[in-house]
Design an enzyme around this catalytic site. Structure first.
Site, PDB file in Angstrom:
ATOM      1  N   ASP A  97       3.265  -4.581   7.987  1.00 46.23           N
ATOM      2  CA  ASP A  97       2.031  -3.804   7.939  1.00 46.23           C
ATOM      3  C   ASP A  97       0.871  -4.800   8.087  1.00 46.23           C
ATOM      4  O   ASP A  97       0.570  -5.554   7.155  1.00 46.23           O
ATOM      5  CB  ASP A  97       1.991  -3.056   6.604  1.00 46.23           C
TER       6      ASP A  97
ATOM      7  N   GLN B  26      -4.281  -5.182   6.858  1.00 49.93           N
ATOM      8  CA  GLN B  26      -5.263  -6.060   6.207  1.00 49.93           C
ATOM      9  C   GLN B  26      -5.270  -7.460   6.794  1.00 49.93           C
ATOM     10  O   GLN B  26      -6.150  -8.259   6.466  1.00 49.93           O
ATOM     11  CB  GLN B  26      -4.987  -6.144   4.704  1.00 49.93           C
TER      12      GLN B  26
ATOM     13  N   CYS C 223      -4.863   2.462  -3.625  1.00 53.06           N
ATOM     14  CA  CYS C 223      -3.637   3.001  -2.985  1.00 53.06           C
ATOM     15  C   CYS C 223      -2.477   2.018  -3.143  1.00 53.06           C
ATOM     16  O   CYS C 223      -1.653   1.869  -2.235  1.00 53.06           O
ATOM     17  CB  CYS C 223      -3.853   3.322  -1.511  1.00 53.06           C
TER      18      CYS C 223
ATOM     19  N   LYS D  55     -10.466  -1.285  10.743  1.00 54.46           N
ATOM     20  CA  LYS D  55     -10.628  -2.500   9.924  1.00 54.46           C
ATOM     21  C   LYS D  55     -11.003  -3.708  10.798  1.00 54.46           C
ATOM     22  O   LYS D  55     -11.208  -4.798  10.293  1.00 54.46           O
ATOM     23  CB  LYS D  55      -9.339  -2.784   9.150  1.00 54.46           C
TER      24      LYS D  55
ATOM     25  N   HIS E 173       0.867  -1.177   0.000  1.00 49.11           N
ATOM     26  CA  HIS E 173       0.000   0.000   0.000  1.00 49.11           C
ATOM     27  C   HIS E 173       0.908   1.233   0.000  1.00 49.11           C
ATOM     28  O   HIS E 173       2.023   1.170   0.515  1.00 49.11           O
ATOM     29  CB  HIS E 173      -0.821  -0.066   1.299  1.00 49.11           C
TER      30      HIS E 173
HETATM   31  N1  C6P Z   1      -6.249   0.422   3.026  1.00 51.68           N
HETATM   32  C1  C6P Z   1      -8.035   0.033   1.450  1.00 51.68           C
HETATM   33  O1  C6P Z   1      -9.115   0.316   0.924  1.00 51.68           O
HETATM   34  P1  C6P Z   1      -4.933   3.669   7.393  1.00 51.68           P
HETATM   35  O2  C6P Z   1      -5.562   4.488   6.306  1.00 51.68           O
HETATM   36  O3  C6P Z   1      -3.764   4.379   8.005  1.00 51.68           O
HETATM   37  O4  C6P Z   1      -5.895   3.126   8.389  1.00 51.68           O
HETATM   38  O5  C6P Z   1      -4.349   2.357   6.659  1.00 51.68           O
HETATM   39  C2  C6P Z   1      -3.498   2.478   5.566  1.00 51.68           C
HETATM   40  C3  C6P Z   1      -3.219   1.130   5.002  1.00 51.68           C
HETATM   41  C4  C6P Z   1      -1.946   0.600   5.138  1.00 51.68           C
HETATM   42  N2  C6P Z   1      -1.654  -0.631   4.705  1.00 51.68           N
HETATM   43  C5  C6P Z   1      -2.570  -1.401   4.104  1.00 51.68           C
HETATM   44  C6  C6P Z   1      -2.179  -2.777   3.666  1.00 51.68           C
HETATM   45  C7  C6P Z   1      -3.863  -0.918   3.930  1.00 51.68           C
HETATM   46  O6  C6P Z   1      -4.767  -1.681   3.327  1.00 51.68           O
HETATM   47  C8  C6P Z   1      -4.206   0.384   4.371  1.00 51.68           C
HETATM   48  C9  C6P Z   1      -5.570   0.948   4.140  1.00 51.68           C
HETATM   49  C10 C6P Z   1      -7.597   0.783   2.696  1.00 51.68           C
HETATM   50  O7  C6P Z   1      -7.323  -0.860   1.008  1.00 51.68           O
HETATM   51  C11 C6P Z   1      -7.833   2.255   2.582  1.00 51.68           C
HETATM   52  S1  C6P Z   1      -6.726   3.026   1.441  1.00 51.68           S
END
Ligand code: C6P
Length: 404
Positions: free
Chosen positions: A198, A201, A362, A224, A121
């Site tokens: 990370d 997910q 993203c 999430k 991401h």
């Molecule tokens: N992905 C998606 O629709 P935040 O926004 O900080 O809570 O998470 C960012 C983020 C970082 N790593 C991974 C693997 C992610 O999937 C995400 C967030 C969402 O896939 C929103 S862009």
């Protein structure tokens, strides 16, 4: 066995309609929905004990502090961190990663190498590129194959005594691939490199054990895992968190302040400057309580059934191609139908009450790898049903007939 009918009653939003149709919410990888049990915790906080924490001697402040610190311990136990102060409250994964990326500015030098995976991401790419710009370090990439799996032989070849840091997601948001992070971590440690996983997910589907994995850092977003937005954690091994400088200066992160010199507070407060998202942290703990009461093994088994069913039904649609067919996958299906733009399919799905994400998710490097502008992404949770898969499939067929 999951009692999905009972579970769905916990989620008020699942009763609503969108464009005159029952909502079929399949955008869980973007954010999960919130059960009444977590909503109640949020309402209780603002109705009964809203106060700033770690500051007041009055009853409300004590109560809020206790609940916040209890949530930290819940999260510590869930991820099996050795110490509660290895759990730093943040606003989410992006914030967590930036704490580490900024901290490493003083520990990385020109010519050092940093490795990221090809399926990250943007949150797990851009902060490291910024770190490379600041320090002159070099960014290397673990390539992936067409199935959406990392090529581990190439990873092993990238590792050397120049490698200082590895960044990899546990689960890809765009493809659903579950990466072999234990192997990635073990190999990195052999060359003395630190690893940030990370877990944004993975957390909704897999109960990660940070000690068994031997991860140096692990990041999670509350929104999430049935919690609210604007909350999350950074897990870091004590030795690493002690080595990293603070990310932000301000109240609560200090031991002593004079105009000549400031000393910093111990962990976890060193990384928690300013008034945090108190209710968010407490509600994150409640989200984990809710999911643990159902059981992560049960969640994984049920979601796997949904994944298999949806994959089979979608693949029966002529011209539909799924991106990401790794052997180990969570319930995420990224697809396109012929040459139809994903946005056009997503818009028709929305008219039919089906919420999916469209675009690059993203994760533009993944789309570049497949030479596509984006995909339609249906991402499932334990409260989704096979009937909802049927609605999705019928809606995709309708979109196809309208757009082709
Ligand atoms: N992905 C998606 O629709 P935040 O926004 O900080 O809570 O998470 C960012 C983020 C970082 N790593 C991974 C693997 C992610 O999937 C995400 C967030 C969402 O896939 C929103 S862009």
């Amino acid at each position: 066995m999951i009692d999905v009918t009972k579970i769905r009653k916990d989620f008020p939003i699942l009763k609503r309609e969108v464009n005159g149709k029952p909502l079929v919410y399949l955008d869980n990888a973007a954010t999960s929905q919130t059960p009444q049990q977590v909503i109640d915790v949020i309402v209780d906080y603002y109705s009964n004990y809203n106060a700033n924490i770690h500051r007041g001697v009055h009853a409300l402040s004590q109560e809020a502090t206790d609940k916040y610190e209890q949530a930290r311990i819940k999260i510590q136990k869930h991820f099996n961190a050795a110490k509660s102060y290895e759990v730093i409250f943040t606003s989410g994964t992006t914030h967590s990663i930036n704490i580490v990326a900024n901290g490493f500015s003083s520990l990385i030098k020109k010519g050092d190498e940093i490795i990221v995976s090809a399926m990250e991401h943007h949150s797990n790419i851009v902060p490291w590129q910024m770190l490379c710009e600041r320090t002159g370090a070099i960014l290397r990439v673990i390539p992936m194959n067409l199935d959406g799996e990392l090529i581990l032989s190439a990873y092993h070849e990238l590792l050397s005594d120049k490698t200082k840091l590895i960044f990899c997601n546990h689960v890809s948001n765009a493809l659903g691939t579950v990466n072999p992070i234990k192997e990635i971590i073990d190999a990195a440690h052999k060359v003395g490199a630190a690893v940030l996983i990370d877990g944004a997910q993975a957390a909704p589907h897999i109960k990660a054990d940070v000690q068994a994995l031997n991860a140096d850092f692990y990041t999670v977003s509350a929104h999430k895992i049935c919690g609210p937005t604007g909350a999350g954690v950074l897990y870091g091994k004590e030795e690493w968190l002690n080595k990293l400088p603070p990310y932000q200066g301000g109240g609560e992160m200090i031991a002593e302040v004079t105009f000549e010199k400031t000393t910093y507070a111990d962990l976890p407060h060193k990384f928690e400057a300013g008034t945090p998202n108190i209710c968010g942290g407490i509600a994150m703990g409640a989200g984990l309580d809710y999911m643990n009461a159902i059981g992560f093994d049960e969640i994984a088994a049920y979601e796997h059934e949904l994944l298999e069913y949806a994959t089979e039904e979608l693949l029966a649609i002529d011209g539909l191609k799924i991106y990401g067919i790794a052997k180990e996958k969570t319930a995420v299906i990224s697809f396109n139908v012929g040459e139809i733009h994903p946005y056009d399919i997503g818009s028709i799905l929305d008219k039919l009450g089906v919420a999916v994400r469209t675009g690059h998710h993203c994760a533009q490097p993944i789309m570049d790898f497949y030479k596509i502008p984006g995909t339609v992404r249906a991402s499932f949770s334990f409260y989704n049903t096979k009937e909802e898969v049927d609605v999705l499939v019928a809606a995709v067929k309708k979109a196809k007939s309208m757009l082709e």
